[in-house]
Design an enzyme around this catalytic site. Structure first.
Site, PDB file in Angstrom:
ATOM      1  N   TYR A  52      -2.236  18.421  10.507  1.00 17.59           N
ATOM      2  CA  TYR A  52      -1.930  18.318   8.551  1.00 17.59           C
ATOM      3  C   TYR A  52      -2.789  19.417   7.545  1.00 17.59           C
ATOM      4  CZ  TYR A  52      -1.865  13.308   7.824  1.00 17.59           C
ATOM      5  OH  TYR A  52      -1.750  11.899   7.562  1.00 17.59           O
ATOM      6  N   GLY A  72     -15.713  -4.883   2.895  1.00 13.62           N
ATOM      7  CA  GLY A  72     -14.397  -4.587   2.075  1.00 13.62           C
ATOM      8  C   GLY A  72     -14.909  -2.402   1.892  1.00 13.62           C
ATOM      9  N   CYS A 116      -6.545   3.787  11.050  1.00 10.13           N
ATOM     10  CA  CYS A 116      -5.621   3.370  10.855  1.00 10.13           C
ATOM     11  C   CYS A 116      -5.083   3.844  12.607  1.00 10.13           C
ATOM     12  CB  CYS A 116      -4.203   3.910  10.229  1.00 10.13           C
ATOM     13  SG  CYS A 116      -4.741   3.579   8.882  1.00 10.13           S
ATOM     14  N   LYS A 174      -7.864   3.427  14.997  1.00  8.23           N
ATOM     15  CA  LYS A 174      -7.791   2.304  15.562  1.00  8.23           C
ATOM     16  C   LYS A 174      -6.984   1.529  16.510  1.00  8.23           C
ATOM     17  CE  LYS A 174      -5.550  -0.632  13.361  1.00  8.23           C
ATOM     18  NZ  LYS A 174      -5.537  -0.489  12.013  1.00  8.23           N
ATOM     19  N   ASP A 229      -7.622   4.686  -2.342  1.00  4.62           N
ATOM     20  CA  ASP A 229      -7.841   4.061  -2.394  1.00  4.62           C
ATOM     21  C   ASP A 229      -8.799   4.558  -3.524  1.00  4.62           C
ATOM     22  OD1 ASP A 229      -6.569   3.436  -0.500  1.00  4.62           O
ATOM     23  OD2 ASP A 229      -8.798   3.113   1.710  1.00  4.62           O
ATOM     24  N   HIS A 255      19.921 -11.427  21.121  1.00  2.00           N
ATOM     25  CA  HIS A 255      19.146 -11.954  22.593  1.00  2.00           C
ATOM     26  C   HIS A 255      19.032 -11.027  23.313  1.00  2.00           C
ATOM     27  CE1 HIS A 255      19.609 -15.834  24.072  1.00  2.00           C
ATOM     28  NE2 HIS A 255      19.795 -15.636  24.640  1.00  2.00           N
ATOM     29  N   THR A 294      -2.677   2.777   3.288  1.00  3.11           N
ATOM     30  CA  THR A 294      -1.762   4.219   3.506  1.00  3.11           C
ATOM     31  C   THR A 294      -0.607   4.715   3.057  1.00  3.11           C
ATOM     32  OG1 THR A 294      -3.017   4.570   5.634  1.00  3.11           O
ATOM     33  CG2 THR A 294      -1.270   6.032   5.151  1.00  3.11           C
ATOM     34  N   TYR A 296      -8.743  -6.924   7.069  1.00  2.00           N
ATOM     35  CA  TYR A 296      -8.487  -6.891   7.893  1.00  2.00           C
ATOM     36  C   TYR A 296      -9.355  -6.427   8.935  1.00  2.00           C
ATOM     37  CZ  TYR A 296      -3.837  -6.249   5.262  1.00  2.00           C
ATOM     38  OH  TYR A 296      -3.032  -5.244   4.302  1.00  2.00           O
ATOM     39  N   ALA A 324       0.539  -5.068   8.016  1.00  2.00           N
ATOM     40  CA  ALA A 324       0.392  -5.493   9.502  1.00  2.00           C
ATOM     41  C   ALA A 324      -1.070  -6.282   9.251  1.00  2.00           C
ATOM     42  CB  ALA A 324       0.827  -4.472  10.644  1.00  2.00           C
ATOM     43  N   GLU A 357      -9.441  -7.044  12.904  1.00  2.00           N
ATOM     44  CA  GLU A 357      -9.005  -5.850  13.851  1.00  2.00           C
ATOM     45  C   GLU A 357     -10.288  -5.492  14.813  1.00  2.00           C
ATOM     46  OE1 GLU A 357      -5.018  -4.376  11.454  1.00  2.00           O
ATOM     47  OE2 GLU A 357      -7.317  -3.033  11.491  1.00  2.00           O
ATOM     48  N   SER A 397      -4.853  10.848   2.650  1.00  2.00           N
ATOM     49  CA  SER A 397      -3.234  10.986   3.240  1.00  2.00           C
ATOM     50  C   SER A 397      -2.777  11.233   0.988  1.00  2.00           C
ATOM     51  CB  SER A 397      -3.103   9.409   3.526  1.00  2.00           C
ATOM     52  OG  SER A 397      -3.136   8.445   5.095  1.00  2.00           O
ATOM     53  N   CYS A 436      -7.316   7.194   7.433  1.00  2.00           N
ATOM     54  CA  CYS A 436      -6.643   6.959   7.751  1.00  2.00           C
ATOM     55  C   CYS A 436      -6.594   7.640   9.439  1.00  2.00           C
ATOM     56  CB  CYS A 436      -5.113   6.800   7.480  1.00  2.00           C
ATOM     57  SG  CYS A 436      -3.631   6.999   8.104  1.00  2.00           S
ATOM     58  N   GLU A 472      15.270 -13.721  17.010  1.00  2.65           N
ATOM     59  CA  GLU A 472      16.188 -13.300  16.908  1.00  2.65           C
ATOM     60  C   GLU A 472      15.895 -15.258  15.392  1.00  2.65           C
ATOM     61  OE1 GLU A 472      19.163 -15.428  20.029  1.00  2.65           O
ATOM     62  OE2 GLU A 472      16.839 -14.394  21.456  1.00  2.65           O
TER      63      GLU A 472
HETATM   64  P1  NDP Z   1     -11.200  -6.595   3.211  1.00  2.49           P
HETATM   65  O1  NDP Z   1     -11.134  -7.126   1.499  1.00  2.49           O
HETATM   66  O2  NDP Z   1      -9.861  -7.170   3.950  1.00  2.49           O
HETATM   67  O3  NDP Z   1     -12.201  -8.132   3.280  1.00  2.49           O
HETATM   68  C1  NDP Z   1     -13.673  -8.331   2.937  1.00  2.49           C
HETATM   69  C2  NDP Z   1     -13.994  -8.689   3.284  1.00  2.49           C
HETATM   70  O4  NDP Z   1     -15.771  -8.972   3.383  1.00  2.49           O
HETATM   71  C3  NDP Z   1     -13.616 -10.329   3.221  1.00  2.49           C
HETATM   72  O5  NDP Z   1     -13.707 -10.999   3.755  1.00  2.49           O
HETATM   73  C4  NDP Z   1     -14.522 -10.702   2.254  1.00  2.49           C
HETATM   74  O6  NDP Z   1     -14.649 -12.365   2.227  1.00  2.49           O
HETATM   75  C5  NDP Z   1     -15.171 -10.621   2.419  1.00  2.49           C
HETATM   76  N1  NDP Z   1     -16.857 -10.397   2.362  1.00  2.49           N
HETATM   77  C6  NDP Z   1     -16.960  -9.380   0.741  1.00  2.49           C
HETATM   78  N2  NDP Z   1     -18.043  -8.972   0.404  1.00  2.49           N
HETATM   79  C7  NDP Z   1     -18.993  -9.418   1.424  1.00  2.49           C
HETATM   80  C8  NDP Z   1     -20.297  -9.331   1.406  1.00  2.49           C
HETATM   81  N3  NDP Z   1     -21.418  -9.270  -0.021  1.00  2.49           N
HETATM   82  N4  NDP Z   1     -20.581 -10.730   2.056  1.00  2.49           N
HETATM   83  C9  NDP Z   1     -19.750 -11.090   3.041  1.00  2.49           C
HETATM   84  N5  NDP Z   1     -19.304 -10.546   3.156  1.00  2.49           N
HETATM   85  C10 NDP Z   1     -18.297 -10.032   2.242  1.00  2.49           C
HETATM   86  O7  NDP Z   1     -11.892  -5.908   3.592  1.00  2.49           O
HETATM   87  P2  NDP Z   1     -11.685  -4.690   4.577  1.00  2.49           P
HETATM   88  O8  NDP Z   1     -13.098  -3.690   4.265  1.00  2.49           O
HETATM   89  O9  NDP Z   1     -11.363  -5.578   5.813  1.00  2.49           O
HETATM   90  O10 NDP Z   1     -10.856  -3.559   4.511  1.00  2.49           O
HETATM   91  C11 NDP Z   1     -10.369  -2.597   3.779  1.00  2.49           C
HETATM   92  C12 NDP Z   1      -9.079  -2.560   2.838  1.00  2.49           C
HETATM   93  O11 NDP Z   1      -8.686  -1.459   4.090  1.00  2.49           O
HETATM   94  C13 NDP Z   1      -8.601  -3.697   2.750  1.00  2.49           C
HETATM   95  O12 NDP Z   1      -8.830  -4.169   2.484  1.00  2.49           O
HETATM   96  C14 NDP Z   1      -6.806  -2.943   3.789  1.00  2.49           C
HETATM   97  O13 NDP Z   1      -6.456  -2.621   2.551  1.00  2.49           O
HETATM   98  C15 NDP Z   1      -6.939  -1.247   3.890  1.00  2.49           C
HETATM   99  N6  NDP Z   1      -6.939  -1.880   5.711  1.00  2.49           N
HETATM  100  C16 NDP Z   1      -5.604  -2.123   6.296  1.00  2.49           C
HETATM  101  C17 NDP Z   1      -5.337  -1.574   7.498  1.00  2.49           C
HETATM  102  C18 NDP Z   1      -4.245  -2.347   8.218  1.00  2.49           C
HETATM  103  O14 NDP Z   1      -2.751  -2.265   7.134  1.00  2.49           O
HETATM  104  N7  NDP Z   1      -3.632  -2.554   9.178  1.00  2.49           N
HETATM  105  C19 NDP Z   1      -6.469  -2.340   8.294  1.00  2.49           C
HETATM  106  C20 NDP Z   1      -8.072  -1.700   8.083  1.00  2.49           C
HETATM  107  C21 NDP Z   1      -7.865  -1.981   6.703  1.00  2.49           C
HETATM  108  P3  NDP Z   1     -14.117 -12.850   0.990  1.00  2.49           P
HETATM  109  O15 NDP Z   1     -12.360 -12.684   1.508  1.00  2.49           O
HETATM  110  O16 NDP Z   1     -14.955 -14.351   0.881  1.00  2.49           O
HETATM  111  O17 NDP Z   1     -13.933 -11.968  -0.652  1.00  2.49           O
END
Ligand code: NDP
Length: 465
Positions: A100, A266, A49, A52, A307, A440, A315, A181, A345, A185, A16, A44, A445
Site C-alpha cells: 500500500y 456494529g 477483511c 479475517k 465508513d 456441468h 471496502t 457480519y 458475502a 463470521e 481503502s 480492511c 448450474e
Molecule cells: P452489523 O451492523 O452487521 O451488526 C451489528 C449487530 O450488533 C446486529 O446484529 C445488531 O443487532 C447488534 N447490536 C447492535 N447494538 C447492540 C447492542 N447494544 N446490544 C446487542 N446487540 C447489538 O455490524 P458488525 O459489527 O457485525 O459489522 C460492521 C460492518 O462491517 C457491517 O455492517 C459490514 O458492513 C462490515 N463487514 C462486512 C463484512 C463482509 O463484507 N463480509 C465482514 C465484516 C464486517 P440488530 O440486528 O438487532 O440491530
C-alpha cells in the site's frame, strides 16, 4: 493549485478509500499528502477483511480433514497452533501494508505517519510535530471502530474484533455478542478452530436484513456443527472469576463460562477529536459525517468517503466512493457513487453470497413475485458423508421477469455472488438466466436450471406455485 496552499489535496486516513483517492489524485499530477496515524491499509487490510479471511481459511481445515476420509484419504493426527497462524497472518499483513505504501509513493503522494486533525478551514495540524499545513481540499477517510458500549457491567473484560486478531492464546470457550457480519463470521472461525462458541443475539434471527431463508438455514447449519446460537437474548453482566475465566450472565439469567467475550455490535465513525466542528463539517446522530450524493460534506472544501460517512460499510464501496470523488473534483466530471444492488458475502460456514432484494423486500415493492428456490447436497459432500445442504434462491418480478435478487448459502457463495452481481445489476430477466447454458457439473448450474417457480408471492403473501 492556488499558490496559497501547501497541497491540492490532503487525505486524512490511509485505509481503502483514502489510499485510493490519494493515488488517483496524485497520478493526475495533483500535489497530494496522506496522513495515517496507525498503519496503512486501514480496517480492511490491518484488522478486518483480509486477516479475517485468513482466519476463515484456517478454521476450515478440520472439515477438510474429516471429508477427505470419504475420498480414501487417511489423515494422521492433526493439531493446530494459534501462534503460528497469528505470525503467518501478521507477516502477510506486513507485506500488504508495505505494498500500500509503495503504491502511494509511486503515484507521487507524500506519505505522512501521523494523526492529522482539522484545525480550521483548509488547515490541518500534524500531531507528530505540531506542524500546520494547508490544503485546497481535504478528504476525510478515517473509517470507524467497533462499538464497545452495550451498557452492562463488566464491559471492560470484553474484546472486539480488533483484539481477536492478536489474542495471545486461543480461548477454550468464547461468547460473541451480536448477530451481524462480524459476530457470525467470528463465531464460525472460533468454532472451526475448536473453540466452544456461543453466539448471543438480541433479535429473533441472526443477520437481520438478509433473506429470511438464508438466515434460518445458516442458523440451523451452525447449530448442526455444534455452535450454540442464542437468539432473543443479550449479555446482562460479565464478571471475572478467581480462576481468570469470565462468567457471563445473560438477560435470560443463564450463566455461560468463557475465556473471552467478544462484542460485535456494529461500528462507529472515527470522528471524535478530528476537528470537524472547526471546518463546519456536520455529523449525524451516530457521529458519522453527513455527505451529499457526491461525498461532499457540509464544508465546501471537505469531502468524506468510506465508513466514516455511515453509508455502506464495505471496502469496495469506500474505494468506489474515492474514485467518484477524484472523478468529480479533479477531472471535472461529476460522478455520484452508486450504492444500488451491491453484492456481498458473509464468510460464515457455510458461506452466504447475496445480491439484490430479499424476498421480504421485494414483496413490499412488487405485487407479484416468482420465487425459484432449491436446496440440495453438493456433490462434494456426498462421498464425504456431510449432510450440509446448499440453498439457492432467485427472486423474480413476475410482471417484468426481472431477477430482483439472488441469494446463496453454500460453499463459494461469495465467489458466485460476485458474478451474479453483474447479472442482477444489469437487470437481466429470468429468461436470460434460462437461456444460459449450464456449466456441468457445478453447484452454480442450479441457478440456470430452475425452470418452474417454487412458489409465488402476491402482495407480500406467499402462495403455492
Ligand atoms: P452489523 O451492523 O452487521 O451488526 C451489528 C449487530 O450488533 C446486529 O446484529 C445488531 O443487532 C447488534 N447490536 C447492535 N447494538 C447492540 C447492542 N447494544 N446490544 C446487542 N446487540 C447489538 O455490524 P458488525 O459489527 O457485525 O459489522 C460492521 C460492518 O462491517 C457491517 O455492517 C459490514 O458492513 C462490515 N463487514 C462486512 C463484512 C463482509 O463484507 N463480509 C465482514 C465484516 C464486517 P440488530 O440486528 O438487532 O440491530
Amino acid at each position: 493549485m492556488s499558490e496559497s496552499y501547501d497541497y491540492d489535496l490532503f487525505v486524512i486516513g490511509g485505509g481503502s478509500g483514502g489510499v485510493r483517492a490519494a493515488r488517483r489524485a496524485a497520478m493526475l499530477g495533483r500535489k497530494v499528502a496522506i496522513a495515517e496515524e496507525f498503519r496503512y491499509g486501514g480496517t480492511c487490510v490491518i484488522r478486518g477483511c483480509v486477516p479475517k479471511k485468513l482466519f476463515v481459511y484456517a478454521s476450515q481445515f478440520p472439515e477438510h480433514f474429516e471429508d477427505s476420509a470419504g475420498y480414501g484419504w487417511t489423515v494422521g493426527a492433526t493439531s493446530f497452533d494459534w501462534p503460528t497462524l497469528i505470525a503467518a497472518k501478521d507477516k502477510e499483513i506486513d507485506r500488504l501494508e508495505s505494498a500500500y505504501r509503495t503504491n502511494v509513493a509511486k503515484a507521487g503522494a507524500e506519505i505522512l505517519n501521523t494523526r492529522a486533525v482539522i484545525e480550521a478551514p483548509h488547515r490541518i495540524r500534524l500531531l507528530d510535530t505540531g506542524r500546520v499545513v494547508s490544503a485546497e481540499r481535504i478528504l476525510v477517510a478515517v473509517g470507524g471502530q467497533p462499538n464497545v458500549h452495550p451498557g452492562f457491567d463488566g464491559v471492560e473484560h470484553c474484546i472486539t474484533s480488533n483484539e481477536a486478531f492478536h489474542l495471545e492464546r486461543l480461548p477454550k470457550a468464547i461468547v460473541i455478542l451480536g448477530g451481524g457480519y462480524i459476530a457470525v463470521e467470528f463465531a464460525n472461525i472460533f468454532h472451526g478452530l475448536g473453540v466452544e462458541t456461543t453466539l448471543v443475539y438480541r433479535g429473533q434471527e441472526i443477520l437481520q436484513g438478509f433473506d429470511d431463508d438464508l438466515r434460518e438455514a445458516l442458523h440451523q447449519a451452525m447449530e448442526a456443527k455444534g455452535l450454540r446460537v442464542h437468539c432473543c437474548d443479550t449479555v446482562a453482566e460479565v464478571s471475572k472469576s478467581a480462576d481468570g475465566r469470565l462468567s457471563v450472565r445473560l438477560k435470560s439469567d443463564e450463566i455461560l463460562v468463557a475465556d473471552e467475550v467478544m462484542l460485535a455490535i456494529g461500528r462507529r465513525a472515527n470522528t471524535v477529536g478530528l476537528g470537524c466542528e472547526a471546518a463546519g463539517i456536520e455529523l449525524d446522530e451516530r457521529g458519522g459525517i453527513v455527505v451529499d450524493e457526491y461525498s461532499q460534506t457540509t464544508s465546501d472544501h471537505v469531502w468524506a468517503v468510506g465508513d466514516v460517512t455511515n453509508r455502506v460499510q464495505l471496502t469496495p464501496v469506500a474505494i468506489h466512493e474515492a474514485m467518484c470523488f477524484v472523478e468529480t473534483v479533479f477531472r471535472n466530471n461529476p460522478t455520484k457513487p452508486d450504492h444500488e444492488t451491491i453484492a456481498t458475502a458473509v464468510f460464515s460456514q457455510p458461506e452466504i453470497g447475496t445480491v439484490g432484494l430479499t424476498e421480504r423486500e421485494a414483496g413490499q415493492r412488487f405485487p407479484e413475485l416468482e420465487i425459484y428456490r432449491t436446496s440440495f447436497r453438493p456433490m462434494k459432500h456426498v462421498l464425504a458423508g456431510r449432510q450440509e445442504r446448499v440453498l439457492m434462491k432467485l427472486v423474480v418480478d413476475a410482471a417484468s421477469r426481472r431477477v430482483l435478487g439472488a441469494h446463496i448459502l453454500g460453499p463459494d457463495a461469495g465467489e458466485m455472488s460476485q458474478l451474479l452481481g453483474i447479472a442482477v445489476k444489469a437487470a437481466l430477466t429470468k429468461d436470460d438466466f434460462d437461456r444460459t447454458m449450464a456449466v456441468h457439473p457445478t453447484m452454480a448450474e442450479e441457478l440456470v436450471t430452475m425452470y418452474e417457480p417454487s412458489y409465488r408471492v402476491t402482495n407480500g403473501e406467499k402462495r403455492d406455485g
